[in-house]
Design a protein around this motif. Structure first.
Motif, PDB file in Angstrom:
ATOM      1  N   GLN A   1      64.117  58.593   3.187  1.00 49.05           N
ATOM      2  CA  GLN A   1      64.071  57.539   1.911  1.00 49.05           C
ATOM      3  C   GLN A   1      64.915  57.875   0.961  1.00 49.05           C
ATOM      4  OE1 GLN A   1      59.762  57.097   1.547  1.00 49.05           O
ATOM      5  NE2 GLN A   1      59.498  56.951   3.789  1.00 49.05           N
ATOM      6  N   ALA A   2      64.895  58.984   0.535  1.00 46.75           N
ATOM      7  CA  ALA A   2      65.847  59.185  -0.801  1.00 46.75           C
ATOM      8  C   ALA A   2      67.080  59.262  -0.489  1.00 46.75           C
ATOM      9  CB  ALA A   2      65.440  60.806  -1.082  1.00 46.75           C
ATOM     10  N   ILE A   3      67.673  59.400   0.714  1.00 43.90           N
ATOM     11  CA  ILE A   3      69.236  59.187   1.043  1.00 43.90           C
ATOM     12  C   ILE A   3      69.393  57.611   1.057  1.00 43.90           C
ATOM     13  CG2 ILE A   3      70.963  59.336   2.805  1.00 43.90           C
ATOM     14  CD1 ILE A   3      69.685  61.929   3.647  1.00 43.90           C
ATOM     15  N   VAL A   4      68.539  56.879   1.737  1.00 45.97           N
ATOM     16  CA  VAL A   4      68.603  55.356   1.601  1.00 45.97           C
ATOM     17  C   VAL A   4      68.649  55.088   0.121  1.00 45.97           C
ATOM     18  CG1 VAL A   4      67.598  53.143   2.459  1.00 45.97           C
ATOM     19  CG2 VAL A   4      67.675  55.084   4.066  1.00 45.97           C
ATOM     20  N   ARG A   5      67.645  55.216  -0.487  1.00 48.55           N
ATOM     21  CA  ARG A   5      67.362  54.744  -1.974  1.00 48.55           C
ATOM     22  C   ARG A   5      68.703  55.031  -2.631  1.00 48.55           C
ATOM     23  NH1 ARG A   5      61.319  56.469  -3.676  1.00 48.55           N
ATOM     24  NH2 ARG A   5      60.228  55.341  -2.244  1.00 48.55           N
ATOM     25  N   LYS A   6      69.247  56.357  -2.384  1.00 49.29           N
ATOM     26  CA  LYS A   6      70.822  56.806  -3.494  1.00 49.29           C
ATOM     27  C   LYS A   6      71.793  55.788  -3.000  1.00 49.29           C
ATOM     28  CE  LYS A   6      73.247  60.744  -4.673  1.00 49.29           C
ATOM     29  NZ  LYS A   6      73.219  62.244  -4.498  1.00 49.29           N
ATOM     30  N   LEU A   7      72.132  55.680  -1.630  1.00 51.85           N
ATOM     31  CA  LEU A   7      73.131  55.057  -1.080  1.00 51.85           C
ATOM     32  C   LEU A   7      73.329  53.676  -1.381  1.00 51.85           C
ATOM     33  CD1 LEU A   7      73.798  56.978   2.104  1.00 51.85           C
ATOM     34  CD2 LEU A   7      75.017  57.296   0.030  1.00 51.85           C
ATOM     35  N   GLU A   8      71.817  52.925  -0.887  1.00 47.91           N
ATOM     36  CA  GLU A   8      71.984  51.513  -1.067  1.00 47.91           C
ATOM     37  C   GLU A   8      72.409  50.612  -2.479  1.00 47.91           C
ATOM     38  OE1 GLU A   8      67.832  50.021   0.067  1.00 47.91           O
ATOM     39  OE2 GLU A   8      67.086  51.005  -2.010  1.00 47.91           O
ATOM     40  N   MET A   9      71.999  51.331  -3.595  1.00 47.85           N
ATOM     41  CA  MET A   9      72.421  50.691  -4.797  1.00 47.85           C
ATOM     42  C   MET A   9      74.052  50.883  -4.945  1.00 47.85           C
ATOM     43  SD  MET A   9      69.572  49.918  -5.780  1.00 47.85           S
ATOM     44  CE  MET A   9      70.189  49.377  -7.500  1.00 47.85           C
TER      45      MET A   9
ATOM     46  N   ILE B   1      79.381  49.333   8.122  1.00 43.94           N
ATOM     47  CA  ILE B   1      79.072  49.808   6.419  1.00 43.94           C
ATOM     48  C   ILE B   1      77.475  49.970   6.375  1.00 43.94           C
ATOM     49  CG2 ILE B   1      79.194  49.331   4.337  1.00 43.94           C
ATOM     50  CD1 ILE B   1      81.772  50.358   5.267  1.00 43.94           C
ATOM     51  N   LEU B   2      76.742  48.967   7.141  1.00 45.56           N
ATOM     52  CA  LEU B   2      75.274  49.224   6.794  1.00 45.56           C
ATOM     53  C   LEU B   2      74.793  50.081   8.041  1.00 45.56           C
ATOM     54  CD1 LEU B   2      74.255  45.294   6.391  1.00 45.56           C
ATOM     55  CD2 LEU B   2      74.372  47.425   4.583  1.00 45.56           C
ATOM     56  N   MET B   3      75.417  50.538   8.849  1.00 46.92           N
ATOM     57  CA  MET B   3      75.021  51.204  10.098  1.00 46.92           C
ATOM     58  C   MET B   3      74.424  52.591   9.570  1.00 46.92           C
ATOM     59  SD  MET B   3      76.693  52.557  13.616  1.00 46.92           S
ATOM     60  CE  MET B   3      76.718  50.822  14.277  1.00 46.92           C
ATOM     61  N   PRO B   4      75.034  53.442   8.639  1.00 45.01           N
ATOM     62  CA  PRO B   4      74.244  54.616   8.412  1.00 45.01           C
ATOM     63  C   PRO B   4      73.035  54.326   7.583  1.00 45.01           C
ATOM     64  CG  PRO B   4      76.663  54.573   7.698  1.00 45.01           C
ATOM     65  CD  PRO B   4      76.365  52.995   8.210  1.00 45.01           C
ATOM     66  N   LEU B   5      73.105  53.485   6.851  1.00 47.97           N
ATOM     67  CA  LEU B   5      71.799  53.026   6.097  1.00 47.97           C
ATOM     68  C   LEU B   5      70.723  52.857   7.187  1.00 47.97           C
ATOM     69  CD1 LEU B   5      72.730  50.976   3.092  1.00 47.97           C
ATOM     70  CD2 LEU B   5      72.023  53.326   3.090  1.00 47.97           C
ATOM     71  N   GLY B   6      71.030  51.795   8.193  1.00 48.81           N
ATOM     72  CA  GLY B   6      70.112  51.447   9.232  1.00 48.81           C
ATOM     73  C   GLY B   6      69.747  52.557  10.139  1.00 48.81           C
ATOM     74  N   VAL B   7      70.541  53.483  10.529  1.00 46.40           N
ATOM     75  CA  VAL B   7      70.152  54.701  11.555  1.00 46.40           C
ATOM     76  C   VAL B   7      69.339  55.454  10.736  1.00 46.40           C
ATOM     77  CG1 VAL B   7      71.206  56.519  12.678  1.00 46.40           C
ATOM     78  CG2 VAL B   7      72.321  54.239  12.928  1.00 46.40           C
ATOM     79  N   ILE B   8      69.727  55.875   9.586  1.00 49.59           N
ATOM     80  CA  ILE B   8      68.994  56.704   8.601  1.00 49.59           C
ATOM     81  C   ILE B   8      67.405  56.115   8.535  1.00 49.59           C
ATOM     82  CG2 ILE B   8      68.529  57.823   6.317  1.00 49.59           C
ATOM     83  CD1 ILE B   8      71.470  58.310   6.205  1.00 49.59           C
TER      84      ILE B   8
ATOM     85  N   GLY C   1      58.089  45.898  11.604  1.00 48.64           N
ATOM     86  CA  GLY C   1      57.337  46.669  10.636  1.00 48.64           C
ATOM     87  C   GLY C   1      58.254  47.608   9.930  1.00 48.64           C
ATOM     88  N   GLY C   2      57.663  48.486   9.171  1.00 50.27           N
ATOM     89  CA  GLY C   2      58.480  49.478   8.625  1.00 50.27           C
ATOM     90  C   GLY C   2      59.127  49.155   7.195  1.00 50.27           C
ATOM     91  N   ASP C   3      59.676  49.871   6.408  1.00 48.34           N
ATOM     92  CA  ASP C   3      60.143  49.487   5.259  1.00 48.34           C
ATOM     93  C   ASP C   3      61.348  48.710   5.202  1.00 48.34           C
ATOM     94  OD1 ASP C   3      60.232  49.697   2.236  1.00 48.34           O
ATOM     95  OD2 ASP C   3      60.477  51.895   2.335  1.00 48.34           O
ATOM     96  N   ARG C   4      61.963  48.332   3.930  1.00 51.88           N
ATOM     97  CA  ARG C   4      63.083  47.282   3.790  1.00 51.88           C
ATOM     98  C   ARG C   4      64.129  47.871   4.553  1.00 51.88           C
ATOM     99  NH1 ARG C   4      62.742  49.969  -0.951  1.00 51.88           N
ATOM    100  NH2 ARG C   4      64.602  51.207  -1.873  1.00 51.88           N
ATOM    101  N   TYR C   5      64.368  49.374   4.548  1.00 50.45           N
ATOM    102  CA  TYR C   5      65.760  49.767   5.242  1.00 50.45           C
ATOM    103  C   TYR C   5      65.785  49.463   6.971  1.00 50.45           C
ATOM    104  CZ  TYR C   5      62.030  53.489   6.211  1.00 50.45           C
ATOM    105  OH  TYR C   5      60.982  54.226   6.601  1.00 50.45           O
ATOM    106  N   MET C   6      64.414  48.829   7.547  1.00 53.42           N
ATOM    107  CA  MET C   6      64.816  48.275   8.914  1.00 53.42           C
ATOM    108  C   MET C   6      65.553  46.745   8.637  1.00 53.42           C
ATOM    109  SD  MET C   6      63.329  50.338  10.448  1.00 53.42           S
ATOM    110  CE  MET C   6      63.384  49.457  12.217  1.00 53.42           C
ATOM    111  N   TYR C   7      65.552  46.305   7.498  1.00 55.80           N
ATOM    112  CA  TYR C   7      66.447  45.180   7.370  1.00 55.80           C
ATOM    113  C   TYR C   7      68.144  45.639   7.841  1.00 55.80           C
ATOM    114  CZ  TYR C   7      62.917  42.090   5.331  1.00 55.80           C
ATOM    115  OH  TYR C   7      61.909  41.077   5.333  1.00 55.80           O
ATOM    116  N   TYR C   8      68.128  46.698   7.034  1.00 57.48           N
ATOM    117  CA  TYR C   8      69.808  47.474   7.334  1.00 57.48           C
ATOM    118  C   TYR C   8      70.091  47.708   9.057  1.00 57.48           C
ATOM    119  CZ  TYR C   8      68.938  48.117   2.259  1.00 57.48           C
ATOM    120  OH  TYR C   8      68.764  47.841   1.073  1.00 57.48           O
ATOM    121  N   PHE C   9      68.962  48.124   9.447  1.00 60.42           N
ATOM    122  CA  PHE C   9      69.018  48.427  11.007  1.00 60.42           C
ATOM    123  C   PHE C   9      69.232  47.299  11.556  1.00 60.42           C
ATOM    124  CE2 PHE C   9      66.990  48.918  15.051  1.00 60.42           C
ATOM    125  CZ  PHE C   9      67.850  50.011  15.544  1.00 60.42           C
ATOM    126  N   PHE C  10      68.516  46.142  11.603  1.00 64.70           N
ATOM    127  CA  PHE C  10      68.767  44.868  12.408  1.00 64.70           C
ATOM    128  C   PHE C  10      70.253  44.329  11.977  1.00 64.70           C
ATOM    129  CE2 PHE C  10      64.198  45.446  13.086  1.00 64.70           C
ATOM    130  CZ  PHE C  10      64.200  45.619  14.590  1.00 64.70           C
TER     131      PHE C  10
END
Length: 532
Positions: free
Chosen positions: A228-236, A266-273, A492-501
């Motif tokens: 989650q820390a990696i996603v929060r840091k990268l998504e911004m 580009i969104l794949m790393p965020l989605g996979v993490i 379900g899950g956190d908002r990073y599942m939007y990046y995954f899909f």
């Protein structure tokens, strides 16, 4: 002045209010009610588990209500706060306070529980006995409600696929009608297709959202898991740059498929993490039920502290929690603050269930409760939610496995048909150009132009390629956005599942968008006429 007079007259007709003045507030309240009702089931289970746990410390009734009212993380506890207000400020009895709040509660499950509690107090049943039995009742009601939600989700997820596919066919029919009949107002015709597809998608998404059971997997603490820390840091940084780069790429290449493919990668790393974090949370929650029972049993059976009990727990069977347990054990043995050590454990686990149930266990033990009984209560309640989550995951995976090929098929139908129509239009246009532009050439019997005009294929000559091309791109984006939201709702899950899909569906869409004209050119070769 005229406008002021008009506003005054309108207010007089509408009881001093402008039309639709309260619409925003009513919509907001309706959404808040829907969200609260979705949270009511699990939060009621959390609250009753907490109340049953602290009764093992021989807490009095005022203490039970006071400690429960202080748990602001449960949406149900605000009703206990209101009961406390009536009892302590207005000198009502607990029976009267529970009855008043129960009548005002809109949720049936909560209203029933408050009425039962009031009747129990009035009958002289000890709080510990009532809450122990009530916890079993709430678990059964929660399980039944959750399973009903899963059945509704299963039906509405299938219905969503069928409805969106039907809307997709409507868009295709409208596109064909434009090619054949060439209406005067093309944009108005295309707008009707947008409206139909958006309306059907919104209806399906809202229905699925209302039917899906609430199951927050992640907590909202500042400290979080490393994923989650990696996603929060990268998504911004990644998301704004990716959007700008995708727009520029589309402008330079004039190919929406390249932009979609680029954005998806580009969104794949965020989605996979994010997906890995979601899977890790599920595994940690499953192991935590065993951990909390073992911790309580060792503490209660041997009468030792938390630090000593952590040393005697078998951690080999808890592969996903073992690093976190070892971290807490080492910090407590070094003499660091126990509360801060557990807070770090909860934060780095990233799990909402661990956050809720560990706090229940620690609060009840600090109040003097029996650790073995508390561990059994907390572990059983959490196990109920973990098992129900596994049922939901099986349904969600089935939906996702169906959603991705269905999305590819819907996008492919649009793109392949569009490029076939473009190829047909160009072929017919080339024939008409060879015949000449005079109306006599197109109408003389016995000529190729006459046969073309007579068969109705001349309508493809005026095919609005650019307008329909933009229509196809917009329709594809609407379908993609709707399917991303649908996948997140079901999974379900956190908002990073939007990046995954988003990454998954954008890559599929981009590949089909780029490959469609090449495949059509290879397999659909329309013959041209070589003379008149």
């Amino acid at each position: 002045m005229a406008f002021a007079g008009f506003g005054k007259s309108v207010r007089q007709v509408n009881a001093g209010k402008l039309p639709f003045q309260d619409l925003g507030a009513s919509v907001k309240n309706r959404l808040a009610t829907i969200t609260e009702n979705k949270q009511m089931g699990p939060d009621l289970l959390f609250m009753v588990t907490y109340m049953a746990s602290i009764t093992t410390a021989q807490a009095t009734r005022p203490e039970i209500f006071a400690y429960t009212a202080a748990r602001t993380e449960y949406v149900t506890c605000k009703y206990i706060q209101r009961v406390e207000f009536f009892v302590k400020r207005w000198n009502y009895s607990y029976v009267e306070g529970l009855a008043i709040i129960a009548e005002k509660a809109k949720n049936d499950m909560l209203r029933s529980m408050l009425h039962r509690y009031g009747n129990s107090i009035e009958s002289g049943v000890p709080d510990e006995d009532f809450l122990t039995r009530e916890l079993a009742t709430i678990r059964s009601v929660f399980r039944n409600s959750y399973e009903q939600g899963l059945e509704m989700l299963k039906k509405w997820s299938d219905a969503y696929i069928a409805m969106l596919f039907s809307a997709n066919l409507i868009g295709i029919i409208i596109m064909l009608s434009i090619a054949i009949f060439a209406p005067d107002d093309v944009q108005q015709t295309l707008s009707s297709a947008y409206f139909i597809v958006i309306t059907i998608a919104i209806f399906g998404l809202i229905t699925m959202y209302k039917s899906v059971p609430s199951d927050d997997k992640t907590h909202a603490m500042q400290r979080c898991s490393k994923e989650q820390a990696i996603v929060r840091k990268l998504e911004m940084k990644v998301i704004p740059v990716a959007l700008i780069a995708a727009v520029l790429l589309n402008f330079l290449s004039q190919n929406a498929g390249l932009s979609m493919l680029f954005l998806g990668f580009i969104l794949m790393p965020l989605g996979v993490i994010g997906y890995l974090d979601d899977r890790n949370i599920v595994l940690r929650d499953a192991e935590f039920t065993t951990f909390i029972r073992s911790l309580g049993a060792v503490m209660g059976g041997k009468g030792i502290t938390v630090g000593s009990a952590l040393a005697e727990i078998d951690r080999k069977s808890m592969e996903n929690l073992e690093p976190f347990i070892a971290g807490v054990y080492s910090k407590i043995n070094l003499g660091l603050d126990e509360k801060l050590s557990w807070d770090r454990f909860v934060g780095e686990s990233g799990s909402n269930l661990i956050y809720k149930y560990l706090n229940i266990f620690r609060d009840a033990v600090e109040l003097g409760g029996k650790p073995d009984i508390i561990g059994q209560i907390v572990g059983s309640s959490m196990l109920e939610q973990v098992l129900l989550r596994e049922k939901r995951n099986s349904i969600a995976m089935g939906f996702v496995i169906l959603l991705i090929p269905m999305h590819a098929m819907m996008v492919g139908i649009f793109l392949f048909l569009y490029h076939i129509m473009v190829m047909m239009s160009k072929a017919i246009s080339s024939v008409v150009a060879q015949l000449g532009s005079s109306s006599s050439a197109l109408s003389t019997p016995g000529t190729i132009g006459g046969s073309v005009g007579g068969s109705g294929l001349s309508m493809f000559v005026n095919f609005p390629e650019q307008d329909v091309g933009l229509f196809v791109v917009i329709m594809i984006m609407i379908i993609t956005i709707a399917n991303v939201i649908a996948g997140k709702i079901v999974m379900g899950g956190d908002r990073y599942m939007y990046y995954f899909f988003s990454s998954l569906l954008l890559i599929v869409t981009g590949i089909i968008y780029i490959a469609a004209p090449v495949i059509v050119a290879m397999f659909f070769n329309i013959p041209t006429f070589q003379g008149v």
